[in-house]
Design a protein around this motif. Sequence first.
Motif, mmCIF file in Angstrom:
data_model
loop_
_atom_site.group_PDB
_atom_site.id
_atom_site.type_symbol
_atom_site.label_atom_id
_atom_site.label_comp_id
_atom_site.label_asym_id
_atom_site.label_seq_id
_atom_site.Cartn_x
_atom_site.Cartn_y
_atom_site.Cartn_z
ATOM 1 N N HIS A 24 0.690 -1.281 0.212
ATOM 2 C CA HIS A 24 0.011 0.120 -0.169
ATOM 3 C C HIS A 24 0.755 1.272 -0.083
ATOM 4 O O HIS A 24 0.655 2.122 0.569
ATOM 5 C CB HIS A 24 -0.859 0.023 1.301
ATOM 6 C CG HIS A 24 -1.736 -1.208 1.195
ATOM 7 N ND1 HIS A 24 -1.590 -2.300 1.713
ATOM 8 C CD2 HIS A 24 -3.064 -1.370 0.623
ATOM 9 C CE1 HIS A 24 -2.517 -3.215 1.557
ATOM 10 N NE2 HIS A 24 -3.514 -2.677 0.851
ATOM 11 N N HIS A 41 -0.753 -1.060 -6.692
ATOM 12 C CA HIS A 41 -1.766 -2.032 -5.962
ATOM 13 C C HIS A 41 -2.830 -2.747 -6.753
ATOM 14 O O HIS A 41 -3.301 -1.851 -7.950
ATOM 15 C CB HIS A 41 -2.431 -1.047 -4.854
ATOM 16 C CG HIS A 41 -3.300 -1.944 -3.873
ATOM 17 N ND1 HIS A 41 -4.779 -2.087 -4.224
ATOM 18 C CD2 HIS A 41 -3.232 -2.162 -2.725
ATOM 19 C CE1 HIS A 41 -5.290 -2.807 -3.076
ATOM 20 N NE2 HIS A 41 -4.220 -2.750 -2.248
ATOM 21 N N HIS A 47 -10.389 -6.550 -4.710
ATOM 22 C CA HIS A 47 -9.346 -5.978 -4.078
ATOM 23 C C HIS A 47 -8.866 -4.722 -4.873
ATOM 24 O O HIS A 47 -8.324 -4.907 -5.831
ATOM 25 C CB HIS A 47 -8.079 -6.735 -3.896
ATOM 26 C CG HIS A 47 -7.246 -6.367 -2.947
ATOM 27 N ND1 HIS A 47 -5.841 -7.118 -2.992
ATOM 28 C CD2 HIS A 47 -7.128 -5.444 -2.146
ATOM 29 C CE1 HIS A 47 -5.095 -6.378 -2.058
ATOM 30 N NE2 HIS A 47 -5.965 -5.428 -1.673
ATOM 31 N N CYS A 87 -8.184 1.013 1.127
ATOM 32 C CA CYS A 87 -8.148 -0.420 0.275
ATOM 33 C C CYS A 87 -9.511 -0.879 0.718
ATOM 34 O O CYS A 87 -9.806 -1.272 1.974
ATOM 35 C CB CYS A 87 -6.900 -1.121 0.709
ATOM 36 S SG CYS A 87 -7.125 -2.854 0.271
ATOM 37 N N HIS A 90 -8.097 -4.054 3.043
ATOM 38 C CA HIS A 90 -7.206 -3.639 4.227
ATOM 39 C C HIS A 90 -7.112 -2.559 5.198
ATOM 40 O O HIS A 90 -6.296 -2.195 5.867
ATOM 41 C CB HIS A 90 -5.797 -4.153 3.515
ATOM 42 C CG HIS A 90 -5.366 -5.117 3.106
ATOM 43 N ND1 HIS A 90 -5.159 -5.290 1.722
ATOM 44 C CD2 HIS A 90 -5.223 -6.376 3.442
ATOM 45 C CE1 HIS A 90 -4.987 -6.643 1.304
ATOM 46 N NE2 HIS A 90 -5.030 -7.255 2.420
HETATM 47 FE FE LIG Z 1 -5.132 -3.904 -0.229
#
Ligand SMILES: [Fe+2]
Length: 97
Positions: A24, A41, A47, A87, A90
């Motif tokens: 990231h 990314h 994702h 994200c 995440h």
């Molecule tokens: Fe991610």
Amino acid sequence: MEGHFSCCGIILPKQEAESTDEVHSIWVETIDDEYSITMQHPMNKEHYISFIAYVTSDSVEIMKLYPEQDISSRFRKKGHGFLYAYCNRHGLFRKNI
Ligand SMILES: [Fe+2]
């Protein structure tokens, strides 16, 4: 519950930004009076980076991103602040700028 927020009767976990990690990383290049922002990314439907925000003491700019899109944003320089990238898997990441 202290430290948590609720919305529509649902308790939401506290969302704190983490420092950027290898996956990231937020890359910043200064071009004239703008910051050029890129990230390496994944950007698939499962994702992806949902937005990048540039936050200073008196302004917030948000660039919404979508799956299959390149992560490339430009923000006019407004001095010291933070870049945030969200994200969908995440969470929130932060970098000083
Ligand atoms: Fe991610």
